[in-house]
Design a protein around this motif. Structure first.
Motif, PDB file in Angstrom:
ATOM      1  N   MET A 155       0.842  -1.196   0.000  1.00 49.00           N
ATOM      2  CA  MET A 155       0.000   0.000   0.000  1.00 49.00           C
ATOM      3  C   MET A 155       0.875   1.242   0.000  1.00 49.00           C
ATOM      4  SD  MET A 155      -3.348  -0.669   2.252  1.00 49.00           S
ATOM      5  CE  MET A 155      -2.765  -1.813   3.472  1.00 49.00           C
ATOM      6  N   LEU A 156       1.027   1.801  -1.178  1.00 44.53           N
ATOM      7  CA  LEU A 156       1.900   2.957  -1.330  1.00 44.53           C
ATOM      8  C   LEU A 156       1.129   4.090  -1.980  1.00 44.53           C
ATOM      9  CD1 LEU A 156       5.079   1.247  -2.806  1.00 44.53           C
ATOM     10  CD2 LEU A 156       4.964   2.407  -0.619  1.00 44.53           C
TER      11      LEU A 156
ATOM     12  N   ALA B 298       1.058  -5.025   5.189  1.00 45.28           N
ATOM     13  CA  ALA B 298       0.124  -5.308   6.273  1.00 45.28           C
ATOM     14  C   ALA B 298      -0.984  -6.241   5.800  1.00 45.28           C
ATOM     15  CB  ALA B 298      -0.485  -4.003   6.774  1.00 45.28           C
TER      16      ALA B 298
ATOM     17  N   ASP C 146      -2.437  -9.553   4.830  1.00 46.23           N
ATOM     18  CA  ASP C 146      -1.934 -10.892   5.133  1.00 46.23           C
ATOM     19  C   ASP C 146      -2.845 -12.015   4.688  1.00 46.23           C
ATOM     20  OD1 ASP C 146      -3.941 -10.455   6.850  1.00 46.23           O
ATOM     21  OD2 ASP C 146      -2.920 -11.204   8.631  1.00 46.23           O
TER      22      ASP C 146
ATOM     23  N   LYS D 266       3.697  -7.522   7.880  1.00 43.56           N
ATOM     24  CA  LYS D 266       3.897  -6.638   9.037  1.00 43.56           C
ATOM     25  C   LYS D 266       2.905  -7.023  10.114  1.00 43.56           C
ATOM     26  CE  LYS D 266       4.409  -2.546   6.182  1.00 43.56           C
ATOM     27  NZ  LYS D 266       3.791  -1.242   5.994  1.00 43.56           N
ATOM     28  N   PRO D 267       3.191  -6.947  11.357  1.00 43.76           N
ATOM     29  CA  PRO D 267       4.518  -6.617  11.874  1.00 43.76           C
ATOM     30  C   PRO D 267       5.463  -7.818  11.794  1.00 43.76           C
ATOM     31  CG  PRO D 267       2.895  -6.821  13.641  1.00 43.76           C
ATOM     32  CD  PRO D 267       2.183  -7.089  12.384  1.00 43.76           C
ATOM     33  N   PHE D 268       6.748  -7.530  11.680  1.00 38.89           N
ATOM     34  CA  PHE D 268       7.723  -8.607  11.504  1.00 38.89           C
ATOM     35  C   PHE D 268       8.877  -8.387  12.480  1.00 38.89           C
ATOM     36  CE2 PHE D 268       8.571  -5.045   8.799  1.00 38.89           C
ATOM     37  CZ  PHE D 268       9.908  -4.779   9.040  1.00 38.89           C
ATOM     38  N   ALA D 269       9.585  -9.474  12.762  1.00 40.05           N
ATOM     39  CA  ALA D 269      10.775  -9.348  13.598  1.00 40.05           C
ATOM     40  C   ALA D 269      11.943  -9.023  12.685  1.00 40.05           C
ATOM     41  CB  ALA D 269      11.035 -10.649  14.340  1.00 40.05           C
TER      42      ALA D 269
ATOM     43  N   HIS E 195      -5.371  -1.870   9.649  1.00 39.78           N
ATOM     44  CA  HIS E 195      -4.161  -1.320   9.034  1.00 39.78           C
ATOM     45  C   HIS E 195      -3.593  -0.211   9.912  1.00 39.78           C
ATOM     46  CE1 HIS E 195      -1.922   1.367   6.246  1.00 39.78           C
ATOM     47  NE2 HIS E 195      -1.381   0.209   5.930  1.00 39.78           N
TER      48      HIS E 195
ATOM     49  N   ARG F   2      -1.906  -1.858  12.700  1.00 41.56           N
ATOM     50  CA  ARG F   2      -0.809  -2.725  12.320  1.00 41.56           C
ATOM     51  C   ARG F   2       0.455  -1.930  12.007  1.00 41.56           C
ATOM     52  NH1 ARG F   2      -1.241  -8.279   9.906  1.00 41.56           N
ATOM     53  NH2 ARG F   2      -3.480  -8.161   9.957  1.00 41.56           N
TER      54      ARG F   2
ATOM     55  N   LEU G 145       2.248  -0.996  15.069  1.00 41.36           N
ATOM     56  CA  LEU G 145       2.733  -2.269  15.625  1.00 41.36           C
ATOM     57  C   LEU G 145       3.984  -2.722  14.892  1.00 41.36           C
ATOM     58  CD1 LEU G 145      -0.159  -4.774  16.319  1.00 41.36           C
ATOM     59  CD2 LEU G 145       1.781  -4.225  17.776  1.00 41.36           C
ATOM     60  N   ALA G 146       3.974  -2.547  13.565  1.00 41.10           N
ATOM     61  CA  ALA G 146       5.131  -2.952  12.770  1.00 41.10           C
ATOM     62  C   ALA G 146       6.351  -2.137  13.184  1.00 41.10           C
ATOM     63  CB  ALA G 146       4.835  -2.759  11.284  1.00 41.10           C
ATOM     64  N   VAL G 147       6.123  -0.851  13.449  1.00 42.68           N
ATOM     65  CA  VAL G 147       7.232   0.003  13.872  1.00 42.68           C
ATOM     66  C   VAL G 147       7.780  -0.486  15.208  1.00 42.68           C
ATOM     67  CG1 VAL G 147       7.868   2.336  14.577  1.00 42.68           C
ATOM     68  CG2 VAL G 147       6.393   2.010  12.600  1.00 42.68           C
TER      69      VAL G 147
ATOM     70  N   GLN H 119       7.489  -3.448  16.600  1.00 40.11           N
ATOM     71  CA  GLN H 119       8.102  -4.765  16.450  1.00 40.11           C
ATOM     72  C   GLN H 119       9.481  -4.662  15.793  1.00 40.11           C
ATOM     73  OE1 GLN H 119       7.582  -7.753  17.451  1.00 40.11           O
ATOM     74  NE2 GLN H 119       7.127  -9.215  15.818  1.00 40.11           N
ATOM     75  N   ALA H 120       9.552  -3.916  14.694  1.00 42.14           N
ATOM     76  CA  ALA H 120      10.813  -3.800  13.962  1.00 42.14           C
ATOM     77  C   ALA H 120      11.866  -3.120  14.838  1.00 42.14           C
ATOM     78  CB  ALA H 120      10.602  -3.016  12.672  1.00 42.14           C
TER      79      ALA H 120
ATOM     80  N   THR I 225      12.932  -5.446  17.882  1.00 41.25           N
ATOM     81  CA  THR I 225      13.750  -6.601  17.511  1.00 41.25           C
ATOM     82  C   THR I 225      15.100  -6.163  16.975  1.00 41.25           C
ATOM     83  OG1 THR I 225      12.574  -6.666  15.401  1.00 41.25           O
ATOM     84  CG2 THR I 225      11.863  -8.225  17.097  1.00 41.25           C
TER      85      THR I 225
ATOM     86  N   LYS J 247      -1.468  10.172   3.368  1.00 36.40           N
ATOM     87  CA  LYS J 247      -1.447   9.361   4.582  1.00 36.40           C
ATOM     88  C   LYS J 247      -0.077   9.352   5.243  1.00 36.40           C
ATOM     89  CE  LYS J 247      -0.899   4.893   2.293  1.00 36.40           C
ATOM     90  NZ  LYS J 247      -0.943   3.486   2.563  1.00 36.40           N
TER      91      LYS J 247
END
Lengths: 223, 458
Positions: free
Chosen positions: A53-54, A80, A82, A101-104, B242, B245, B248-250, B252-253, B256, B408
């Protein structure tokens, strides 16, 4: 190894860039689809991390268009979305891998390594030229039993040489694969790095592993 | 049992009942008219016969000479003045009341009656006064009604058979027609049953423009509304997930990445700051989502009180002024009319704070923001005007939609989730008002809130 990260969420983009640079990759970033696609077309990246999504242009479309334009750079989709359909759509558009996302961060790095292995000649995380050994997982470099300490940039350059043994590598190629766009091309910086790497990896009294090809660039000697 | 309850069955039954009534009425009428007319003509012929006999009869010394008028099979009785039977040509007819009729005939009253022969055959009698010839006073002629009853019997049979056939045909035809007409109903029912939440894009086939066609298109409109509602719901869920998420991704990344190796205290601090920022953003989004969910569930409670808008905005402006000054934006209160409205203080504060914060956010340094309260037609118009970046035309209709964002990336970097204006719109509406926006790219935007004025109570 030079990586393009196309991600509109700037904070996430920043984190990815920071983490990848820590690993010695050269990283460029782009916050929108059109700009990202332009960069991907005009620069020979080793890998592209692409959000779906860009703004301006969807990641799946970019992927499809890049493949149509014969840009075969490895693409890791990062998104995001999935659902199974989304993953299938992304992979079918020509992506090589898909990370939700989210990912380790470790998983992102592992997937990037795997993709780079796949596109390179060696399928093993360990690269070897003669008795020079590079473990891309632990980032340990050894000449025989001797452990070699390299800075992050030196490591990146050496990795590029070891992935392409016996191939003449021009200064431009090195510039494109080991430095990002913030790099201001200085006449002799590459030569300086090569000299430093040679000093670290070569054994006294032997020919250097990295040969100078006059008027062209360098070549990693085959074992 | 289902068939008996079905509309087509009941329709057919009603239809048949009406038809039976009509046929019965028609049959009985036809039967009586025919019988009437047949008896009439029988009577006419008897009368003619009586007249003919009158002409041809000769009585000589009490002996009646019938002349040549006699016809076989007919009954002729001739009575004298004294009522005695002078001449009888009969087959032993038992006529019960003939004597009284004869008496009547003697008083020159002609009449008809039905009688029965000894063999049980029905017979029609005509008794007529007979005055021309002396010695004769009355004549009775009779003829068997056999022909008439036979014709009537046949007619009755034909009527019954025809009626039966008509009923059978009409019943079958009616049932068939009813089934045919109601077939679309069954189709509509089936389609409606098949349409589930997952395929609301399906529609019932509209075959005609009659009542059923209109029913089908009405149902289709309803399904359309349901589809729109479901799709809004899905979109909302997708947007919400979204929206959560991404931070959350921020988190998590970043976490880690920070944990991959030993780092300096400063690095850890930076990581934790970033994570805490994202957590704050997430909790703001969740708060807004919960508020919207409460609104949707109709559980948003408002506490109305008298509110002086001038006071409210003056209070708010002190906070905003600080924000604006930090950014190098001029903030001024221009022409604040002293107007009172009925409203929820906290919600109105939230509404104006949101608009003011947006104005600061989207006005570059050097610009200005002004707030005014003006009396409109029974409404207070609160306008927040900025000289910011403006909003292009295509975005304006969607501006108050949930999760709608013009840019956005930028908006999220500023901590927005695209929910603020949706909440503003709701608050304005709760107060019986509305919110409008005018904007030009590069020149700035004006958000106007219209709230009904509480007229001064005496």
């Amino acid at each position: 190894m030079r990586i393009l990260v196309v991600e509109d969420e700037r904070r996430l983009c920043g984190i990815i860039k920071r983490g990848l640079m820590e690993e010695g990759y050269a990283v460029d970033t782009s916050y929108d689809g059109e700009d990202g696609e332009y960069l991907a077309e005009s620069t020979p990246y080793d890998l592209i991390v692409l959000d779906i999504m860009l703004p301006k242009k969807d990641g799946v479309e970019i992927c499809r268009d890049l493949r149509l334009k014969k840009v075969n750079t490895a693409i890791l989709m990062l998104t995001a979305k999935d659902t199974v359909e989304d993953r299938v759509k992304g992979l079918d558009a020509g992506a090589d891998d898909y990370l939700v996302k989210p990912f380790a961060f470790n998983e992102l790095l592992a997937r990037i390594r795997a993709l780079l292995r796949r596109t390179g000649s060696s399928k093993s995380p360990k690269l070897q030229v003669g008795d020079l050994l590079m473990d891309t997982l632990t980032r340990e470099v050894r000449r025989g039993k001797r452990i070699i300490e390299l800075t992050s940039k030196e490591y990146t350059i050496l990795e590029y040489f070891m992935r392409h043994p016996k191939v003449v590598i021009t200064r431009t190629m090195l510039e494109e694969h080991a430095w990002d766009y913030e790099f201001e091309s200085m006449s002799n910086i590459i030569d300086v790095y090569i000299r430093r790497i040679r000093r670290k990896i070569d054994e006294v009294g032997q020919d250097s592993l990295i040969q100078t090809i006059r008027g062209a660039g360098y070549r990693m000697k085959a074992a | 049992m289902r068939l008996v309850k079905s509309v087509k069955f009941r329709l057919t039954i009603w239809y048949l009942a009406v038809l039976v009534g009509l046929l019965l009425l028609f049959g009985i009428m036809a039967y009586f008219m025919l019988s009437n007319s047949l008896y009439q003509s029988l009577d006419d012929s008897l009368r003619t016969q009586a007249l003919a006999l009158e002409d041809s009869l000769d009585i000589e010394n009490g002996q009646v000479n019938l002349g040549d008028t006699e016809q076989p099979g007919e009954l002729v009785l001739i009575y004298g003045v004294d009522g005695s039977l002078l001449q009888g040509l009969s087959w032993g007819v038992e006529v019960p009341h003939v004597d009284t009729l004869v008496v009547q005939a003697l008083e020159s009253h002609a009449s008809f009656l039905n009688a029965r022969t000894a063999s049980g055959q029905e017979i029609r009698l005509h008794v007529a006064p007979f005055s021309d010839e002396p010695g004769i006073s009355a004549i009775v002629v009779g003829r068997s009604t056999e022909e008439v009853t036979e014709v009537l019997g046949n007619f009755k049979n034909i009527l019954i058979i025809a009626a039966m056939a008509t009923l059978a045909l009409a019943g079958g035809g009616g049932f068939f027609m009813a089934s045919r007409v109601l077939k679309p109903v069954e189709r509509i029912r089936q389609t409606a049953q098949e349409i589930e939440e997952s395929d609301l894009s399906r529609r019932i086939e509209v075959g005609s423009e009659d009542e059923l066609g209109r029913l089908a298109s009405t149902l289709n409109q309803m399904i359309g509304r349901l589809e729109a509602a479901f799709s809004r719901q899905r979109q909302f869920t997708a947007d919400a997930s979204h929206e959560l998420r991404t931070p959350l991704a921020v988190v998590q990344a970043e976490s880690t990445l920070a944990l991959r190796k030993k780092r300096t205290q400063d690095d850890y601090r930076k990581s934790l700051e970033l994570i805490s920022q994202e957590a704050g953003h997430m909790s703001a989004v969740v708060g807004k989502l919960l508020y919207l969910a409460r609104i949707d569930a109709g559980k948003d409670q408002v506490k109305f009180e008298r509110i002086n808008l001038k006071e409210l905005l003056t209070e708010l402006s002190s906070d905003i002024e600080v924000l604006a000054r930090e950014k190098g934006v001029e903030f001024k209160l221009s022409s604040l009319e002293d107007l009172t409205v009925e409203g929820d203080k906290i919600k109105l504060e939230q509404l104006f704070l949101n608009l003011l914060e947006n104005a600061v956010k989207y006005t570059p340094s050097g610009g200005s923001i002004s707030v005014s309260i003006v009396r409109g037609d029974k409404t207070a118009v609160i306008a927040v005007k900025d000289t910011g970046i403006g909003i292009s035309k295509e975005h304006i209709p969607h501006l108050f939609e949930r999760f709608y964002r013009i840019d956005k990336a930028r908006s999220r970097a500023e901590g927005g989730a695209g929910l603020g204006l949706a909440i503003c719109k709701h608050i304005a509406e709760v107060h019986g008002g509305r919110i409008e926006v005018e904007s030009k790219i590069g020149e700035g935007s004006t958000f106007s809130v219209f709230i009904p004025i509480l007229e001064k109570a005496n």
